[in-house]
Design a protein around this motif. Structure first.
Motif, PDB file in Angstrom:
ATOM      1  N   LEU A 157      33.761  59.308  93.978  1.00  0.00           N
ATOM      2  CA  LEU A 157      34.821  58.633  93.239  1.00  0.00           C
ATOM      3  C   LEU A 157      34.752  57.127  93.478  1.00  0.00           C
ATOM      4  O   LEU A 157      34.703  56.664  94.616  1.00  0.00           O
ATOM      5  N   THR A 207      36.882  53.961  93.311  1.00  0.00           N
ATOM      6  CA  THR A 207      38.280  53.556  93.250  1.00  0.00           C
ATOM      7  C   THR A 207      38.399  52.147  92.690  1.00  0.00           C
ATOM      8  O   THR A 207      37.663  51.242  93.083  1.00  0.00           O
ATOM      9  N   VAL A 246      44.295  53.172  91.154  1.00  0.00           N
ATOM     10  CA  VAL A 246      45.365  53.227  92.146  1.00  0.00           C
ATOM     11  C   VAL A 246      46.729  53.076  91.478  1.00  0.00           C
ATOM     12  O   VAL A 246      47.685  53.796  91.808  1.00  0.00           O
ATOM     13  N   SER A 279      37.941  63.485  97.450  1.00  0.00           N
ATOM     14  CA  SER A 279      38.703  63.691  96.213  1.00  0.00           C
ATOM     15  C   SER A 279      38.542  65.117  95.709  1.00  0.00           C
ATOM     16  O   SER A 279      39.462  65.681  95.100  1.00  0.00           O
ATOM     17  N   ASP A 297      42.307  62.640  90.701  1.00  0.00           N
ATOM     18  CA  ASP A 297      41.551  61.547  91.325  1.00  0.00           C
ATOM     19  C   ASP A 297      42.405  60.285  91.442  1.00  0.00           C
ATOM     20  O   ASP A 297      42.305  59.546  92.428  1.00  0.00           O
ATOM     21  N   TYR A 315      44.752  60.781  94.329  1.00  0.00           N
ATOM     22  CA  TYR A 315      43.979  60.655  95.560  1.00  0.00           C
ATOM     23  C   TYR A 315      43.725  59.181  95.880  1.00  0.00           C
ATOM     24  O   TYR A 315      43.908  58.744  97.024  1.00  0.00           O
ATOM     25  N   ALA A 316      43.318  58.409  94.864  1.00  0.00           N
ATOM     26  CA  ALA A 316      43.037  56.993  95.082  1.00  0.00           C
ATOM     27  C   ALA A 316      44.293  56.260  95.562  1.00  0.00           C
ATOM     28  O   ALA A 316      44.224  55.407  96.463  1.00  0.00           O
ATOM     29  N   TYR A 317      45.438  56.587  94.980  1.00  0.00           N
ATOM     30  CA  TYR A 317      46.680  55.939  95.410  1.00  0.00           C
ATOM     31  C   TYR A 317      47.028  56.306  96.845  1.00  0.00           C
ATOM     32  O   TYR A 317      47.353  55.426  97.668  1.00  0.00           O
ATOM     33  N   GLN A 348      45.101  57.234  99.206  1.00  0.00           N
ATOM     34  CA  GLN A 348      44.145  56.615 100.125  1.00  0.00           C
ATOM     35  C   GLN A 348      44.415  55.122 100.307  1.00  0.00           C
ATOM     36  O   GLN A 348      43.939  54.510 101.273  1.00  0.00           O
ATOM     37  N   SER A 349      45.182  54.533  99.397  1.00  0.00           N
ATOM     38  CA  SER A 349      45.497  53.101  99.502  1.00  0.00           C
ATOM     39  C   SER A 349      46.697  52.824 100.394  1.00  0.00           C
ATOM     40  O   SER A 349      46.996  51.662 100.705  1.00  0.00           O
TER      41      SER A 349
END
Length: 441
Positions: A41, A43, A48, A103, A139, A142-144, A146-147
């Motif tokens: 993925l 990002t 995000v 992800s 996804d 997940y990106a959010y 992880q931020s």
């Protein structure tokens, strides 16, 4: 039974259990593909931002933040009829949160209800709804996540009774009640209408049946805690909380087929509309989630909700007239405690700007629901609308549980359900007791 026969019986029993366990595992692995070993993925800030919006749509933070705890670090106890499930840490801490997840593993949790290590997840995490979420939106979520700022907070063990605490029992439940990945537009209803093929309808179906997980509250459940087949969005008592989530398929409850799209949007985005307002658990949903819907998504949900097939539940017989003594007692309580805000004739009141301040009780379908639980809960505990951008200073109703006894609460509830054209069954003290103690019938 001699020793040889006993050993044969034990061996046969274990073999049967083994076959059953293998069958359960096979049923719960259906549709799953092997996970990739490397993260692919890419990002971006836009991804995000999309994930932050979708997390609001799904109201994810509400369950994954304990009262007074760090945001997204989990630990909130979610009461179920089978015990307490504690939400996990969703921050990117590598030891206690999602920091070591990929992800694909996150997607498997949403789509298949399985953790990083393959364990079956409990449906207090509403993966029966989240299974409809697309991989693209997964996804983004997940990106959010992880931020976020990592928080080192170990997950708390669930407090479930045996056998509900076992993976075997959960596997049986899933084999009976969960199938991953049905199209979201058909998750609740297989209907064909003039609007069911439009983009707004499809988007609304996706939001309502997927991240919005509206069926989690608005669908009745069986003794095993699964939503009842053929009764999607038909209303029911929310387990343990014991608030009634009214039917979205009944015009006498919470059906909005006769509403305008603008009014449905207003209810979702502000918590108040010309035909009603939100209280109880739905007030939290509006406060934390739906007030942040884009106009396009709020309109799409309105289109879908208006298209739901409606089926009014016609009572077999008109309610018996309440006792004159109950009406007289209720009228006195109403005059002393309620009329100043709701009006002598139950007509409600507006504020200086002409906006609804105190809802009318005459002709109010929330007042005359066949199940009076919500009305009694509001009298006891108060009614508070959410503060939203479109309604920043809502009026509220104070609680009366410290002031009124069960007989007075029953009497005033009976009075408002049987006055000004309202025709509903009276309320007894046993119903007030159940509401006061948060007991189900």
């Amino acid at each position: 039974m001699n020793l040889r026969r006993l050993l044969r019986w034990v061996s046969g029993t274990l073999a049967t259990v083994g076959v059953a366990a293998a069958a359960i595992v096979a049923l719960n692995l259906r549709g799953e593909a092997p996970l990739p070993t490397a993260e692919t993925l890419q990002t971006t800030p836009a991804l995000v931002a999309q994930g932050a919006y979708l997390a609001r749509v799904g109201n994810c933070m509400a369950c994954h933040t304990a009262q007074g705890g760090a945001p997204w670090a989990g630990g909130r106890g979610i009461e179920t009829p089978f015990g307490v499930v504690y939400s996990p840490n969703l921050t990117p801490d590598p030891a206690t949160g999602l920091g070591a997840w990929t992800s694909a593993e996150f997607w498997r949790a949403l789509h298949h209800g399985r953790s990083k290590d393959g364990r079956l997840l409990y449906p207090a995490f509403p993966y029966p709804s989240y299974t409809h979420v697309t991989r693209e939106d997964s996804d983004a979520l997940y990106a959010y996540l992880q931020s976020l700022k990592p928080v080192a907070q170990a997950n708390q063990a669930h407090a479930l009774r045996f056998p509900y605490s076992t993976q075997a029992a959960l596997g049986v439940w899933r084999a009976l009640f969960f199938a991953p990945g049905a199209p979201a537009a058909q998750a609740a209803f297989a209907i064909t209408t003039s609007s069911s093929s439009t983009p707004d309808y499809q988007r609304g179906a996706y939001l309502v049946n997927g991240l919005g997980h509206c069926a989690a509250c608005h669908t009745p459940r069986n003794a095993m805690g699964a939503t009842r087949d053929g009764q999607a969005l038909a209303g029911g008592l929310i387990p343990v909380q014991n608030w009634l989530a009214p039917a979205l398929t009944d015009p006498a409850q919470a059906g909005v087929q006769a509403w305008s799209e603008a009014d449905v949007m207003a209810l979702l985005q502000t918590g108040v509309a010309p035909h009603g307002s939100v209280i109880g658990p739905m007030a939290e949903v509006v406060y934390r989630s739906t007030q942040y819907l884009s106009d396009a998504d709020a309109r799409a949900m309105a289109v879908y909700l208006k298209a739901l097939p409606q089926q009014a539940k016609v009572p077999s017989a008109p309610p018996a007239p309440p006792a004159a003594s109950a009406m007289a007692r209720g009228a006195k309580v109403y005059e002393a405690q309620c009329a100043q805000c709701h009006g002598a004739q139950g007509q409600g009141a507006k504020d200086e700007a002409g906006q609804p301040a105190f809802p009318p009780l005459a002709g109010n379908r929330a007042v005359v629901l066949a199940d009076p639980t919500n009305l009694v809960r509001v009298v006891l505990q108060g009614g508070y609308l959410p503060a939203t951008a479109g309604n920043p200073r809502p009026h509220g109703m104070p609680p009366f549980q410290h002031l009124l006894g069960d007989e007075d609460v029953a009497a005033v509830a009976t009075f408002v359900r049987s006055s000004w054209g309202n025709q509903a069954a009276g309320v007894g003290t046993i119903e007030v007791y159940r509401a006061r103690e948060r007991r189900s019938p």
